[in-house]
Design an enzyme around this catalytic site. Sequence first.
Site, short mmCIF file in Angstrom:
data_model
loop_
_atom_site.label_atom_id
_atom_site.label_comp_id
_atom_site.label_asym_id
_atom_site.label_seq_id
_atom_site.Cartn_x
_atom_site.Cartn_y
_atom_site.Cartn_z
N CYS A 30 0.85 -1.19 0.00
CA CYS A 30 0.00 0.00 0.00
C CYS A 30 0.89 1.23 0.00
O CYS A 30 2.09 1.14 0.24
CB CYS A 30 -0.95 0.04 1.20
SG CYS A 30 -2.37 1.12 0.86
N CYS A 77 -0.26 4.17 1.72
CA CYS A 77 -0.68 5.11 2.78
C CYS A 77 0.39 5.35 3.84
O CYS A 77 0.44 6.42 4.44
CB CYS A 77 -1.99 4.67 3.42
SG CYS A 77 -1.99 3.01 4.11
N CYS A 83 -4.32 5.82 0.15
CA CYS A 83 -3.77 4.55 -0.32
C CYS A 83 -3.45 4.54 -1.82
O CYS A 83 -3.53 3.50 -2.47
CB CYS A 83 -4.73 3.42 0.03
SG CYS A 83 -5.08 3.31 1.80
N LYS A 99 -12.32 -5.60 1.75
CA LYS A 99 -11.78 -4.82 2.88
C LYS A 99 -12.75 -3.67 3.15
O LYS A 99 -12.99 -2.83 2.29
CB LYS A 99 -10.39 -4.27 2.50
CG LYS A 99 -9.82 -3.32 3.53
CD LYS A 99 -8.38 -2.94 3.19
CE LYS A 99 -7.84 -1.94 4.19
NZ LYS A 99 -6.45 -1.58 3.89
N ARG A 135 -3.31 2.25 12.38
CA ARG A 135 -2.87 3.55 11.85
C ARG A 135 -1.99 4.28 12.87
O ARG A 135 -1.08 5.02 12.48
CB ARG A 135 -4.08 4.39 11.43
CG ARG A 135 -4.78 3.78 10.21
CD ARG A 135 -6.05 4.51 9.81
NE ARG A 135 -6.81 3.71 8.83
CZ ARG A 135 -8.05 3.98 8.44
NH1 ARG A 135 -8.68 5.03 8.94
NH2 ARG A 135 -8.65 3.21 7.57
N ARG A 154 -11.39 6.89 4.10
CA ARG A 154 -11.17 5.93 3.02
C ARG A 154 -12.48 5.34 2.49
O ARG A 154 -12.49 4.29 1.88
CB ARG A 154 -10.28 4.79 3.53
CG ARG A 154 -8.95 5.22 4.14
CD ARG A 154 -7.95 4.07 4.05
NE ARG A 154 -6.85 4.15 4.99
CZ ARG A 154 -5.87 5.06 4.96
NH1 ARG A 154 -5.85 6.00 4.03
NH2 ARG A 154 -4.90 5.01 5.86
N LYS A 157 -11.60 -8.72 5.48
CA LYS A 157 -11.06 -7.92 6.58
C LYS A 157 -11.98 -6.75 6.87
O LYS A 157 -12.41 -6.11 5.91
CB LYS A 157 -9.67 -7.47 6.14
CG LYS A 157 -9.14 -6.22 6.74
CD LYS A 157 -7.88 -5.79 6.04
CE LYS A 157 -7.36 -4.60 6.81
NZ LYS A 157 -6.32 -3.91 6.19
N SER A 206 -6.46 -4.90 13.86
CA SER A 206 -5.96 -4.26 15.09
C SER A 206 -7.08 -3.90 16.06
O SER A 206 -6.96 -4.13 17.27
CB SER A 206 -5.14 -3.03 14.72
OG SER A 206 -5.93 -2.11 13.97
N TYR A 262 -2.89 -10.97 15.47
CA TYR A 262 -1.93 -10.44 16.43
C TYR A 262 -1.76 -11.39 17.61
O TYR A 262 -0.87 -11.22 18.42
CB TYR A 262 -2.37 -9.05 16.90
CG TYR A 262 -2.37 -8.02 15.78
CD1 TYR A 262 -1.20 -7.38 15.38
CD2 TYR A 262 -3.55 -7.72 15.10
CE1 TYR A 262 -1.20 -6.46 14.34
CE2 TYR A 262 -3.56 -6.80 14.05
CZ TYR A 262 -2.38 -6.18 13.68
OH TYR A 262 -2.39 -5.28 12.64
N1 LIG Z 1 -3.82 0.09 3.76
C1 LIG Z 1 -2.93 -0.33 4.73
C2 LIG Z 1 -3.49 -1.32 5.70
N2 LIG Z 1 -3.19 -2.63 5.61
C3 LIG Z 1 -3.79 -3.27 6.68
C4 LIG Z 1 -4.48 -2.33 7.44
C5 LIG Z 1 -5.24 -2.58 8.70
C6 LIG Z 1 -4.78 -3.74 9.54
C7 LIG Z 1 -5.18 -3.67 10.98
O1 LIG Z 1 -5.99 -2.81 11.39
O2 LIG Z 1 -4.69 -4.51 11.74
C8 LIG Z 1 -4.32 -1.11 6.79
C9 LIG Z 1 -4.89 0.15 7.35
C10 LIG Z 1 -5.86 0.92 6.55
O3 LIG Z 1 -6.37 0.47 5.52
O4 LIG Z 1 -6.14 2.04 6.97
ZN LIG Z 2 -3.37 1.94 2.60
#
Ligand SMILES: NCc1[nH]cc(CCC(=O)O)c1CC(=O)O
Ligand SMILES: [Zn+2]
Length: 385
Positions: free
Chosen positions: A178, A180, A188, A255, A265, A277, A308, A335, A374
């Site tokens: 990605c 970002c 992204c 996603k 983040r 997003r 996800k 997360s 995790y």
């Molecule tokens: N684009 C990057 C990305 N790849 C995985 C996550 C989230 C993973 C997590 O929250 O554990 C994200 C964050 C987002 O999309 O803002």
């Molecule tokens: Zn991203």
Amino acid sequence: MSFSSLVQELSVRDGNNPRRPPPRTATSVSTVDDCASRISRAMSYTSTAATSVSIAGDIRSQLHGGYHHPLARSWQAERQLTKSMLIYPLFVSDLEDDETLIPSLPGQYRRGVNKLVPFLQPLVHKGLRSVILFGVPLKPGTKDALGTAADDPQGPVIQAIRLIKQRFPQLFIVVDVCLCEYTSHGHCGILSSDGTLENRQSVDRISDVAVAYALAGAHCVAPSDMNDGRIRAIKMKLIDESIAHKTLLMSYAAKFSGCLYGPFRDAAGSAPSFGDRKCYQLPPGGRGLARRAIVRDINEGADIIMVKPASQYLDIISDAKELGKDLPVAAYHVSGEYAMVCAAAKAGVFDLKTMAFEVTEGILRAGATIVISYFTPEFLDWLDN
Ligand SMILES: NCc1[nH]cc(CCC(=O)O)c1CC(=O)O
Ligand SMILES: [Zn+2]
Ligand SMILES: [Zn+2]
């Protein structure tokens, strides 16, 4: 009134059925033959007398015997969590000696390349099979509008791929792809003048970054950016580089946007500097849209489909399994989900280990066979006992 006398009473009352089987008593001893004939009698009985629940229920209502023993309980699950199903997320920063606890992600650290090997050594020893890498540029001046640092050969991700591959050749390396983490605006992809994602440039850049990771030795690239058409673009460039046959393409196909990526983040410093997003990650209610995204990414050449977050989207995991019958499905317990479980366990709501298993078993039951978690280091211990 006891259960068997209730059965008897109902049977007696139902006197107009000529095929009524004789009532059983608690003291009756059955042989296998006796049992088989009783089952067939009970089946023919229910098919002709829908008004009675008694006799068939007598036999078929008995479920406990099937899961009295712990081993029998494990047999009731279509699939059991094993170590090889787990992928552990690692945040790799560009400060070589960094080892910083991420406050919103209990027990998880951001690490520089110098800290990776000592950290991974014991986990690999316990059976860790796979990691997913996220780069975290902390040095000032690294970010720009194009996310130039994403595929910097001296950057943390490419350094980490090389190091891990050399030190732990048996470890399967997934890399999140990605922009970002590397863009000054935190989105992204590459933005056009109106602040929306410019598709052609974004896909071109994302696919270059993915190929750079694969050329550095990543076994799997996993684009999480959600730009339309990136799976096809990455597949084509992998073919052009003659590495398509040894690079697994895992699509973050479904996603969803929402508030569950907050701790990530914080960890990666990747929150958008303006807006959100919602125009590229899926709306939480969009089941049909998710199904279209899954089918689209399968058709563009994804080897694995990811869903996800996981716990709030079990129907989508099940849809992914149904739509991509012949593809493995991965789920990312993200997360925010992890932080919620930790917080509730800390508040005494439930036992951490019990909930970690319950949520992960739910994810497997829905259809996933790969879980990004995790909790992986804990599972490596728990699965040994
Ligand atoms: N684009 C990057 C990305 N790849 C995985 C996550 C989230 C993973 C997590 O929250 O554990 C994200 C964050 C987002 O999309 O803002
Ligand atoms: Zn991203
Ligand atoms: Zn928009």
